[in-house]
Design a protein around this motif. Sequence first.
Motif, PDB file in Angstrom:
ATOM      1  N   ALA A  97       0.934  -1.045  -0.017  1.00 39.99           N
ATOM      2  CA  ALA A  97       0.053   0.018  -0.036  1.00 39.99           C
ATOM      3  C   ALA A  97       0.779   1.242   0.025  1.00 39.99           C
ATOM      4  O   ALA A  97       2.064   1.193   0.410  1.00 39.99           O
ATOM      5  CB  ALA A  97      -1.028  -0.036   1.160  1.00 39.99           C
ATOM      6  N   ALA A  98       0.353   2.491  -0.550  1.00 40.88           N
ATOM      7  CA  ALA A  98       0.852   3.735  -0.327  1.00 40.88           C
ATOM      8  C   ALA A  98       0.913   3.693   1.146  1.00 40.88           C
ATOM      9  O   ALA A  98       0.052   3.475   1.909  1.00 40.88           O
ATOM     10  CB  ALA A  98       0.185   4.691  -0.845  1.00 40.88           C
ATOM     11  N   THR A  99       2.136   4.325   1.763  1.00 40.16           N
ATOM     12  CA  THR A  99       2.426   4.248   3.228  1.00 40.16           C
ATOM     13  C   THR A  99       2.962   5.766   3.713  1.00 40.16           C
ATOM     14  O   THR A  99       3.705   6.334   3.238  1.00 40.16           O
ATOM     15  CB  THR A  99       3.182   3.332   3.603  1.00 40.16           C
ATOM     16  OG1 THR A  99       2.798   1.849   3.001  1.00 40.16           O
ATOM     17  CG2 THR A  99       3.567   3.190   4.900  1.00 40.16           C
ATOM     18  N   ASP A 100       2.503   6.179   4.942  1.00 43.66           N
ATOM     19  CA  ASP A 100       2.877   7.200   5.634  1.00 43.66           C
ATOM     20  C   ASP A 100       4.206   6.725   6.248  1.00 43.66           C
ATOM     21  O   ASP A 100       4.138   5.860   7.010  1.00 43.66           O
ATOM     22  CB  ASP A 100       1.864   7.868   6.459  1.00 43.66           C
ATOM     23  CG  ASP A 100       2.320   8.984   7.156  1.00 43.66           C
ATOM     24  OD1 ASP A 100       3.651   9.174   7.563  1.00 43.66           O
ATOM     25  OD2 ASP A 100       1.516   9.883   7.385  1.00 43.66           O
ATOM     26  N   PHE A 101       5.330   7.233   5.767  1.00 45.00           N
ATOM     27  CA  PHE A 101       6.533   6.836   6.309  1.00 45.00           C
ATOM     28  C   PHE A 101       6.974   6.906   7.736  1.00 45.00           C
ATOM     29  O   PHE A 101       7.229   6.153   8.497  1.00 45.00           O
ATOM     30  CB  PHE A 101       7.695   7.517   5.472  1.00 45.00           C
ATOM     31  CG  PHE A 101       9.050   7.160   6.107  1.00 45.00           C
ATOM     32  CD1 PHE A 101       9.834   8.011   6.877  1.00 45.00           C
ATOM     33  CD2 PHE A 101       9.752   5.869   5.882  1.00 45.00           C
ATOM     34  CE1 PHE A 101      11.145   7.840   7.454  1.00 45.00           C
ATOM     35  CE2 PHE A 101      10.971   5.406   6.411  1.00 45.00           C
ATOM     36  CZ  PHE A 101      11.605   6.631   7.090  1.00 45.00           C
ATOM     37  N   ARG A 102       6.322   8.225   8.149  1.00 47.03           N
ATOM     38  CA  ARG A 102       6.426   8.710   9.714  1.00 47.03           C
ATOM     39  C   ARG A 102       5.663   7.621  10.438  1.00 47.03           C
ATOM     40  O   ARG A 102       6.305   7.194  11.603  1.00 47.03           O
ATOM     41  CB  ARG A 102       6.044   9.838   9.835  1.00 47.03           C
ATOM     42  CG  ARG A 102       6.754  10.993   9.315  1.00 47.03           C
ATOM     43  CD  ARG A 102       6.047  12.376   9.436  1.00 47.03           C
ATOM     44  NE  ARG A 102       4.798  12.290   8.718  1.00 47.03           N
ATOM     45  CZ  ARG A 102       3.724  13.420   8.800  1.00 47.03           C
ATOM     46  NH1 ARG A 102       3.897  14.366   9.614  1.00 47.03           N
ATOM     47  NH2 ARG A 102       2.757  12.938   8.332  1.00 47.03           N
ATOM     48  N   THR A 103       4.595   7.180  10.210  1.00 47.89           N
ATOM     49  CA  THR A 103       3.625   6.447  11.195  1.00 47.89           C
ATOM     50  C   THR A 103       3.587   4.905  10.667  1.00 47.89           C
ATOM     51  O   THR A 103       3.148   4.082  11.398  1.00 47.89           O
ATOM     52  CB  THR A 103       2.206   6.859  11.115  1.00 47.89           C
ATOM     53  OG1 THR A 103       1.640   6.818   9.620  1.00 47.89           O
ATOM     54  CG2 THR A 103       2.143   8.292  11.612  1.00 47.89           C
ATOM     55  N   LYS A 104       3.858   4.741   9.605  1.00 47.16           N
ATOM     56  CA  LYS A 104       4.157   3.135   8.891  1.00 47.16           C
ATOM     57  C   LYS A 104       2.886   2.640   8.895  1.00 47.16           C
ATOM     58  O   LYS A 104       2.378   1.641   9.290  1.00 47.16           O
ATOM     59  CB  LYS A 104       4.823   2.332   9.689  1.00 47.16           C
ATOM     60  CG  LYS A 104       6.553   2.764   9.968  1.00 47.16           C
ATOM     61  CD  LYS A 104       7.247   2.905   8.473  1.00 47.16           C
ATOM     62  CE  LYS A 104       8.665   3.021   8.767  1.00 47.16           C
ATOM     63  NZ  LYS A 104       8.919   4.631   9.519  1.00 47.16           N
ATOM     64  N   THR A 105       1.953   3.601   8.533  1.00 41.90           N
ATOM     65  CA  THR A 105       0.453   2.970   8.319  1.00 41.90           C
ATOM     66  C   THR A 105       0.110   3.391   6.778  1.00 41.90           C
ATOM     67  O   THR A 105       0.543   4.286   6.124  1.00 41.90           O
ATOM     68  CB  THR A 105      -0.433   3.837   9.201  1.00 41.90           C
ATOM     69  OG1 THR A 105       0.054   5.079   8.926  1.00 41.90           O
ATOM     70  CG2 THR A 105      -0.124   3.435  10.529  1.00 41.90           C
ATOM     71  N   PRO A 106      -0.800   2.450   6.378  1.00 44.91           N
ATOM     72  CA  PRO A 106      -1.376   2.618   4.897  1.00 44.91           C
ATOM     73  C   PRO A 106      -2.134   3.746   4.768  1.00 44.91           C
ATOM     74  O   PRO A 106      -2.849   4.180   5.568  1.00 44.91           O
ATOM     75  CB  PRO A 106      -1.928   1.269   4.752  1.00 44.91           C
ATOM     76  CG  PRO A 106      -2.208   0.829   5.980  1.00 44.91           C
ATOM     77  CD  PRO A 106      -1.584   1.345   6.933  1.00 44.91           C
ATOM     78  N   VAL A 107      -2.236   4.224   3.298  1.00 42.63           N
ATOM     79  CA  VAL A 107      -2.891   5.521   3.045  1.00 42.63           C
ATOM     80  C   VAL A 107      -3.539   5.188   1.825  1.00 42.63           C
ATOM     81  O   VAL A 107      -3.206   4.470   0.810  1.00 42.63           O
ATOM     82  CB  VAL A 107      -1.938   6.571   2.665  1.00 42.63           C
ATOM     83  CG1 VAL A 107      -2.558   7.619   2.172  1.00 42.63           C
ATOM     84  CG2 VAL A 107      -1.069   7.206   3.830  1.00 42.63           C
ATOM     85  N   GLY A 108      -5.041   5.355   1.895  1.00 44.25           N
ATOM     86  CA  GLY A 108      -5.791   4.943   0.833  1.00 44.25           C
ATOM     87  C   GLY A 108      -6.061   3.475   0.630  1.00 44.25           C
ATOM     88  O   GLY A 108      -5.847   2.752   1.850  1.00 44.25           O
ATOM     89  N   SER A 109      -6.531   3.099  -0.398  1.00 44.91           N
ATOM     90  CA  SER A 109      -6.968   1.667  -0.491  1.00 44.91           C
ATOM     91  C   SER A 109      -5.910   0.776  -0.956  1.00 44.91           C
ATOM     92  O   SER A 109      -4.869   1.199  -1.349  1.00 44.91           O
ATOM     93  CB  SER A 109      -8.290   1.629  -1.494  1.00 44.91           C
ATOM     94  OG  SER A 109      -7.719   2.119  -2.722  1.00 44.91           O
ATOM     95  N   TRP A 110      -6.175  -0.587  -0.748  1.00 49.51           N
ATOM     96  CA  TRP A 110      -5.199  -1.540  -1.093  1.00 49.51           C
ATOM     97  C   TRP A 110      -5.947  -2.779  -1.618  1.00 49.51           C
ATOM     98  O   TRP A 110      -7.042  -2.723  -1.863  1.00 49.51           O
ATOM     99  CB  TRP A 110      -4.142  -1.949  -0.071  1.00 49.51           C
ATOM    100  CG  TRP A 110      -4.924  -2.721   1.252  1.00 49.51           C
ATOM    101  CD1 TRP A 110      -5.331  -3.577   1.449  1.00 49.51           C
ATOM    102  CD2 TRP A 110      -5.318  -1.529   2.374  1.00 49.51           C
ATOM    103  NE1 TRP A 110      -5.869  -3.748   2.756  1.00 49.51           N
ATOM    104  CE2 TRP A 110      -5.907  -2.485   3.261  1.00 49.51           C
ATOM    105  CE3 TRP A 110      -4.943  -0.259   2.553  1.00 49.51           C
ATOM    106  CZ2 TRP A 110      -6.241  -1.749   4.324  1.00 49.51           C
ATOM    107  CZ3 TRP A 110      -5.170   0.086   4.019  1.00 49.51           C
ATOM    108  CH2 TRP A 110      -6.020  -0.845   4.674  1.00 49.51           C
ATOM    109  N   GLY A 111      -5.157  -3.740  -2.149  1.00 51.22           N
ATOM    110  CA  GLY A 111      -5.630  -4.770  -3.074  1.00 51.22           C
ATOM    111  C   GLY A 111      -5.977  -5.882  -2.079  1.00 51.22           C
ATOM    112  O   GLY A 111      -6.360  -5.869  -1.029  1.00 51.22           O
TER     113      GLY A 111
END
Length: 120
Positions: A97-111
């Motif tokens: 997934a697209a990821t917020d590097f600082r929080t290591k959480t996914p951004v938006g949708s994934w498959g």
Amino acid sequence: QEQSAESGGRLVQAGGSLRLSCVPPGHTFRTNFVGWFRQGPGKEREFVAGLNWRGGLAYIGDSVKGRFTVSRDNDKNLVYLQMNNLKPEDTALYYCAATDFRTKTPVGSWGQGTQVTVSS
């Protein structure tokens, strides 16, 4: 495409290796960081590894450090997760997934993810 597409998961014996592939979601440009995540049975989602899409700077999670590596092929628009010395506790659904590097959480949708099962 707005969702990622993962492949390469299968049943493997402990100590074996697998390489997962991911086509990142179209909105990855918003974060410039692509992450691999996994969620095992009865477990919370866990950040595994990721890399900066432009510069290739990689980050490996502590639980897989020394065994997993992440790489990319910009020409093919693919991100890889090389997994070596697999353990039963690596059994999980893996997705990118697209990821917020600082929080290591996914951004938006994934498959749909790709299932990795490690037998002991």
